[in-house]
Motif scaffolding. Sequence first.
Motif, PDB file in Angstrom:
ATOM      1  N   GLY A   1       7.332   1.625  -2.890  1.00  0.00           N
ATOM      2  CA  GLY A   1       7.019   0.203  -2.955  1.00  0.00           C
ATOM      3  C   GLY A   1       6.249  -0.201  -4.189  1.00  0.00           C
ATOM      4  N   ALA A   2       5.752   0.784  -4.952  1.00  0.00           N
ATOM      5  CA  ALA A   2       5.002   0.474  -6.177  1.00  0.00           C
ATOM      6  C   ALA A   2       5.919   0.174  -7.355  1.00  0.00           C
ATOM      7  CB  ALA A   2       4.078   1.642  -6.536  1.00  0.00           C
ATOM      8  N   LEU A   3       7.210   0.417  -7.191  1.00  0.00           N
ATOM      9  CA  LEU A   3       8.162   0.294  -8.286  1.00  0.00           C
ATOM     10  C   LEU A   3       9.305  -0.631  -7.866  1.00  0.00           C
ATOM     11  CD1 LEU A   3       8.013   1.786 -11.035  1.00  0.00           C
ATOM     12  CD2 LEU A   3       9.677   3.427 -10.144  1.00  0.00           C
ATOM     13  N   ILE A   4       9.885  -1.319  -8.837  1.00  0.00           N
ATOM     14  CA  ILE A   4      11.030  -2.191  -8.561  1.00  0.00           C
ATOM     15  C   ILE A   4      12.035  -2.028  -9.691  1.00  0.00           C
ATOM     16  CG2 ILE A   4       9.931  -4.185  -9.692  1.00  0.00           C
ATOM     17  CD1 ILE A   4      11.335  -5.983  -7.622  1.00  0.00           C
ATOM     18  N   SER A   5      13.325  -2.018  -9.350  1.00  0.00           N
ATOM     19  CA  SER A   5      14.375  -1.872 -10.360  1.00  0.00           C
ATOM     20  C   SER A   5      14.685  -3.221 -11.001  1.00  0.00           C
ATOM     21  CB  SER A   5      15.649  -1.296  -9.729  1.00  0.00           C
ATOM     22  OG  SER A   5      16.290  -2.286  -8.932  1.00  0.00           O
ATOM     23  N   ILE A   6      15.344  -3.177 -12.150  1.00  0.00           N
ATOM     24  CA  ILE A   6      15.736  -4.424 -12.818  1.00  0.00           C
ATOM     25  C   ILE A   6      16.731  -5.206 -11.952  1.00  0.00           C
ATOM     26  CG2 ILE A   6      15.277  -3.615 -15.166  1.00  0.00           C
ATOM     27  CD1 ILE A   6      18.308  -3.066 -15.428  1.00  0.00           C
TER      28      ILE A   6
ATOM     29  N   GLN B   1      -1.942 -14.634  -2.552  1.00  0.00           N
ATOM     30  CA  GLN B   1      -0.801 -14.461  -1.661  1.00  0.00           C
ATOM     31  C   GLN B   1       0.464 -13.998  -2.386  1.00  0.00           C
ATOM     32  OE1 GLN B   1      -2.799 -17.481  -1.285  1.00  0.00           O
ATOM     33  NE2 GLN B   1      -3.864 -16.167   0.188  1.00  0.00           N
ATOM     34  N   LYS B   2       0.595 -14.319  -3.641  1.00  0.00           N
ATOM     35  CA  LYS B   2       1.859 -14.069  -4.327  1.00  0.00           C
ATOM     36  C   LYS B   2       2.114 -12.579  -4.572  1.00  0.00           C
ATOM     37  CE  LYS B   2       2.426 -18.534  -6.591  1.00  0.00           C
ATOM     38  NZ  LYS B   2       2.508 -19.283  -7.852  1.00  0.00           N
ATOM     39  N   ARG B   3       3.381 -12.250  -4.554  1.00  0.00           N
ATOM     40  CA  ARG B   3       3.836 -10.907  -4.937  1.00  0.00           C
ATOM     41  C   ARG B   3       3.785 -10.839  -6.460  1.00  0.00           C
ATOM     42  NH1 ARG B   3       9.908  -8.939  -3.252  1.00  0.00           N
ATOM     43  NH2 ARG B   3       9.939  -6.850  -4.222  1.00  0.00           N
ATOM     44  N   ILE B   4       3.190  -9.788  -6.990  1.00  0.00           N
ATOM     45  CA  ILE B   4       3.015  -9.651  -8.436  1.00  0.00           C
ATOM     46  C   ILE B   4       3.932  -8.540  -8.943  1.00  0.00           C
ATOM     47  CG2 ILE B   4       1.394  -9.166 -10.298  1.00  0.00           C
ATOM     48  CD1 ILE B   4      -0.853 -10.062  -8.367  1.00  0.00           C
ATOM     49  N   ILE B   5       4.745  -8.867  -9.941  1.00  0.00           N
ATOM     50  CA  ILE B   5       5.601  -7.873 -10.577  1.00  0.00           C
ATOM     51  C   ILE B   5       5.259  -7.851 -12.058  1.00  0.00           C
ATOM     52  CG2 ILE B   5       7.973  -7.183 -11.085  1.00  0.00           C
ATOM     53  CD1 ILE B   5       8.826  -8.678  -8.545  1.00  0.00           C
ATOM     54  N   ILE B   6       5.026  -6.668 -12.583  1.00  0.00           N
ATOM     55  CA  ILE B   6       4.555  -6.534 -13.964  1.00  0.00           C
ATOM     56  C   ILE B   6       5.488  -5.613 -14.752  1.00  0.00           C
ATOM     57  CG2 ILE B   6       2.096  -7.063 -13.860  1.00  0.00           C
ATOM     58  CD1 ILE B   6       1.527  -4.350 -12.844  1.00  0.00           C
ATOM     59  N   TYR B   7       5.669  -5.940 -16.013  1.00  0.00           N
ATOM     60  CA  TYR B   7       6.456  -5.053 -16.869  1.00  0.00           C
ATOM     61  C   TYR B   7       5.819  -4.967 -18.236  1.00  0.00           C
ATOM     62  CZ  TYR B   7       8.748  -8.981 -19.373  1.00  0.00           C
ATOM     63  OH  TYR B   7       9.017 -10.089 -20.142  1.00  0.00           O
TER      64      TYR B   7
ATOM     65  N   GLY C   1       1.070  -0.282 -16.386  1.00  0.00           N
ATOM     66  CA  GLY C   1       0.287   0.737 -15.693  1.00  0.00           C
ATOM     67  C   GLY C   1      -1.186   0.382 -15.638  1.00  0.00           C
ATOM     68  N   ARG C   2      -1.691  -0.140 -16.745  1.00  0.00           N
ATOM     69  CA  ARG C   2      -3.103  -0.507 -16.787  1.00  0.00           C
ATOM     70  C   ARG C   2      -3.404  -1.680 -15.851  1.00  0.00           C
ATOM     71  NH1 ARG C   2      -7.085  -3.260 -20.947  1.00  0.00           N
ATOM     72  NH2 ARG C   2      -8.847  -1.829 -20.828  1.00  0.00           N
ATOM     73  N   PHE C   3      -2.512  -2.671 -15.856  1.00  0.00           N
ATOM     74  CA  PHE C   3      -2.712  -3.840 -15.006  1.00  0.00           C
ATOM     75  C   PHE C   3      -2.684  -3.442 -13.537  1.00  0.00           C
ATOM     76  CE2 PHE C   3      -1.595  -7.666 -12.759  1.00  0.00           C
ATOM     77  CZ  PHE C   3      -2.225  -8.686 -13.453  1.00  0.00           C
TER      78      PHE C   3
ATOM     79  N   LYS D   1      -5.601  -2.532  -8.356  1.00  0.00           N
ATOM     80  CA  LYS D   1      -5.898  -1.665  -7.217  1.00  0.00           C
ATOM     81  C   LYS D   1      -7.367  -1.260  -7.198  1.00  0.00           C
ATOM     82  CE  LYS D   1      -1.815  -1.397  -5.349  1.00  0.00           C
ATOM     83  NZ  LYS D   1      -1.538  -1.904  -3.990  1.00  0.00           N
ATOM     84  N   MET D   2      -7.909  -0.961  -8.356  1.00  0.00           N
ATOM     85  CA  MET D   2      -9.300  -0.522  -8.430  1.00  0.00           C
ATOM     86  C   MET D   2     -10.255  -1.610  -7.972  1.00  0.00           C
ATOM     87  SD  MET D   2     -11.338   1.067 -11.695  1.00  0.00           S
ATOM     88  CE  MET D   2     -11.021  -0.341 -12.753  1.00  0.00           C
ATOM     89  N   PHE D   3      -9.964  -2.868  -8.325  1.00  0.00           N
ATOM     90  CA  PHE D   3     -10.867  -3.966  -7.978  1.00  0.00           C
ATOM     91  C   PHE D   3     -10.543  -4.628  -6.637  1.00  0.00           C
ATOM     92  CE2 PHE D   3     -11.778  -4.507 -12.755  1.00  0.00           C
ATOM     93  CZ  PHE D   3     -12.899  -3.681 -12.665  1.00  0.00           C
ATOM     94  N   GLY D   4      -9.618  -4.043  -5.870  1.00  0.00           N
ATOM     95  CA  GLY D   4      -9.456  -4.457  -4.483  1.00  0.00           C
ATOM     96  C   GLY D   4      -8.459  -5.548  -4.203  1.00  0.00           C
ATOM     97  N   SER D   5      -7.488  -5.768  -5.099  1.00  0.00           N
ATOM     98  CA  SER D   5      -6.472  -6.786  -4.824  1.00  0.00           C
ATOM     99  C   SER D   5      -5.629  -6.370  -3.618  1.00  0.00           C
ATOM    100  CB  SER D   5      -5.555  -6.976  -6.035  1.00  0.00           C
ATOM    101  OG  SER D   5      -4.451  -7.787  -5.701  1.00  0.00           O
ATOM    102  N   ALA D   6      -5.396  -7.328  -2.718  1.00  0.00           N
ATOM    103  CA  ALA D   6      -4.543  -7.078  -1.546  1.00  0.00           C
ATOM    104  C   ALA D   6      -3.119  -7.568  -1.766  1.00  0.00           C
ATOM    105  CB  ALA D   6      -5.145  -7.757  -0.318  1.00  0.00           C
ATOM    106  N   ASN D   7      -2.823  -8.112  -2.945  1.00  0.00           N
ATOM    107  CA  ASN D   7      -1.463  -8.584  -3.245  1.00  0.00           C
ATOM    108  C   ASN D   7      -0.472  -7.423  -3.238  1.00  0.00           C
ATOM    109  OD1 ASN D   7      -3.445 -10.453  -4.612  1.00  0.00           O
ATOM    110  ND2 ASN D   7      -1.578 -11.623  -4.950  1.00  0.00           N
ATOM    111  N   GLN D   8       0.774  -7.728  -2.931  1.00  0.00           N
ATOM    112  CA  GLN D   8       1.832  -6.759  -3.170  1.00  0.00           C
ATOM    113  C   GLN D   8       2.053  -6.702  -4.679  1.00  0.00           C
ATOM    114  OE1 GLN D   8       5.702  -7.691  -1.527  1.00  0.00           O
ATOM    115  NE2 GLN D   8       6.599  -5.771  -2.214  1.00  0.00           N
ATOM    116  N   ILE D   9       1.925  -5.513  -5.258  1.00  0.00           N
ATOM    117  CA  ILE D   9       2.017  -5.349  -6.711  1.00  0.00           C
ATOM    118  C   ILE D   9       3.059  -4.281  -7.014  1.00  0.00           C
ATOM    119  CG2 ILE D   9       0.746  -4.925  -8.842  1.00  0.00           C
ATOM    120  CD1 ILE D   9      -1.833  -5.423  -7.250  1.00  0.00           C
ATOM    121  N   GLN D  10       3.943  -4.587  -7.945  1.00  0.00           N
ATOM    122  CA  GLN D  10       4.989  -3.638  -8.324  1.00  0.00           C
ATOM    123  C   GLN D  10       5.137  -3.577  -9.834  1.00  0.00           C
ATOM    124  OE1 GLN D  10       7.913  -5.661  -5.645  1.00  0.00           O
ATOM    125  NE2 GLN D  10       8.500  -3.569  -5.102  1.00  0.00           N
TER     126      GLN D  10
END
Length: 334
Positions: free
Chosen positions: A61-66, A138-144, A150-152, A157-166
């Motif tokens: 769930g930490a990863l998402i394909s194009i 509330q929003k789902r966050i997707i980063i590229y 990786g840093r984001f 995660k380190m600072f406690g975000s409960a968002n779904q992040i991929q």
Amino acid sequence: MNNRQLLLLTYLLTAAMIVVALTAIIVNCARSRQAANVLPQAKDNPVIQAAAKISRYQNPGALISIYELKELVGDPNVVLINTLGSSYEVFAATYQVGHIPGAAYILNCEYDYPNYYGRIGTPAVIQEVLRRKGVDNQKRIIIYGNEGAGRFYWMMKMFGSANQIQVLDGDIETWRAAGFPVDTAAPPSQPTLFTFDLSRANMEYIAGLDQVIDAVVNYTPAITILDIRPHEYYLAAHIPQSINIAMEEVFNKDRTFKSASELQAIFAAKGVTADKTIYIYGQDGFHSPLIWFVLHELLGYSNVKIYDGGIIEWREHPLIIECGEQKQIIKPNS
């Protein structure tokens, strides 16, 4: 029951068994033909291949394909963030030339610690940046953006975000190569309210200078100090007891991550295994969290820390520096 009736019953039972056997043979043949048709399709279908690869990681769930991301472009419940901009020069040469449609951008310098280049900023500073970019709780966050992504992810995660992040498996060039459209204009964004839940924060994901000094001075085989810079940088100067696995080794040519089995082999060959406490460092704190993401999220290693100061901070103090190849002998697990 007379002999004639018994004989008739025997014939009927035999006929029924033959029918059952023939039915089973026909069904198995049909299944084999179906499998023969499906397997080539799966082998040649990049959507199926990408999903299958991702499913084999410890935290898929930490990863998402194009391909999955393409279906989410324009979704109001998703915020897409481009993290390629380690500087304004990189931003101008990448984001403004073409980015995934709908992607906002966050520059590395926007969430650095003031006066400490490459060090992560405070939760209060980062919250303000995220609010300006349209991120809420509330929003789902997707980063590229590979190392920036990786840093984001690590920071959130380190600072406690409960968002779904991929993190996107690949980058803008992977997206282009698939024939997907790009945009050059920044999307409109409305300021939002975002707050870290610091009760969920995990500061075990980061290590300070004192912790790394202690790991060097009191080194045991249960500790791994991992330098993720290019090998020539490692040869020039590295923290004592550290081994070198360059960040680029985790990528395929198309900038997607290597498979779980390939990644496991790369790290195990240098003695980087899940039973150890692992300290990761780079030149500064920008690139190393990508390897934290690989080890902690994709491979499931539980005790992984980022030395955010990196070799830059280490050299600012009167501390021992080693040069050349690693001094310790690492025996890979058999």
